[in-house]
Design a protein around this motif. Structure first.
Motif, PDB file in Angstrom:
ATOM      1  N   GLU A   1     101.078  72.987 132.974  1.00 56.64           N
ATOM      2  CA  GLU A   1      99.765  72.963 133.609  1.00 56.64           C
ATOM      3  C   GLU A   1      99.892  72.897 135.124  1.00 56.64           C
ATOM      4  N   ARG A   2     100.809  72.086 135.589  1.00 56.27           N
ATOM      5  CA  ARG A   2     101.003  71.954 137.033  1.00 56.27           C
ATOM      6  C   ARG A   2     101.502  73.260 137.629  1.00 56.27           C
ATOM      7  N   LEU A   3     102.449  73.905 136.962  1.00 55.03           N
ATOM      8  CA  LEU A   3     102.955  75.187 137.436  1.00 55.03           C
ATOM      9  C   LEU A   3     101.832  76.221 137.487  1.00 55.03           C
ATOM     10  N   GLN A   4     100.978  76.243 136.466  1.00 58.08           N
ATOM     11  CA  GLN A   4      99.846  77.168 136.445  1.00 58.08           C
ATOM     12  C   GLN A   4      98.891  76.871 137.597  1.00 58.08           C
ATOM     13  N   ALA A   5      98.637  75.594 137.846  1.00 59.41           N
ATOM     14  CA  ALA A   5      97.747  75.214 138.945  1.00 59.41           C
ATOM     15  C   ALA A   5      98.333  75.651 140.292  1.00 59.41           C
TER      16      ALA A   5
END
Length: 159
Positions: free
Chosen positions: A9-13
């Motif tokens: 999720e953090r990478l996507q954000a």
């Protein structure tokens, strides 16, 4: 497992935020180009008005008036384009702020879930001191069956 999903999720954000930043910089360049076009048309219009003052023929004046009206229409169109792009840029900046807040929340949850190296070392060292027979390794082992027989985590995976 939760740590892995939070990292994703953090990478996507982060990638979404980068994409939005690129969109914002592209919009800024487009706005600057439109402003330069507008400035050029205004200068050209003023120059032609100045030239029109010296014309004697009615036909020449009429042609210049039509051209001035066209340029006025183009400047109005360019101004509305600029305003629309600035509004889009503001929306992108709002999205970027929202993504940043979301990323911060994910990072906070990740830090809560994330195991530190000290935690891993503690678990590893406590498991490496477990004393039990190979047949008891797959069962929750709490008793010492053979004193002196020590199994480490690497040995556990091989049995």
């Amino acid at each position: 497992m939760e740590e892995e999903t939070l990292l994703k999720e953090r990478l996507q954000a982060i990638t979404d935020k980068k994409r939005i930043r690129e969109d914002i910089s592209r919009k800024r360049r487009d706005i600057e180009e439109e402003k330069l076009k507008l400035q050029y048309i205004k200068k050209k219009s003023l120059r032609e008005q100045w030239l029109m003052d010296g014309l004697q023929s009615e036909e020449e004046r009429e042609a210049m008036k039509i051209q001035a009206q066209d340029e006025l229409q183009r400047t109005t169109q360019l101004q509305s384009n600029i305003l629309g792009m600035e509004k889009e840029m503001e929306e992108l900046e709002a999205q970027e702020l929202e993504l940043s807040a979301n990323e911060e929340a994910i990072l906070k949850r990740l830090k809560e879930v994330e195991r530190t190296t000290e935690d891993i070392i503690k678990v590893t060292s406590s498991l490496s001191r477990v004393k039990c027979s190979p047949s008891q390794i797959w069962v929750k082992c709490t008793t010492i069956t053979q004193p002196g027989q020590i199994y480490s985590i690497t040995n556990l995976g091989q049995m």
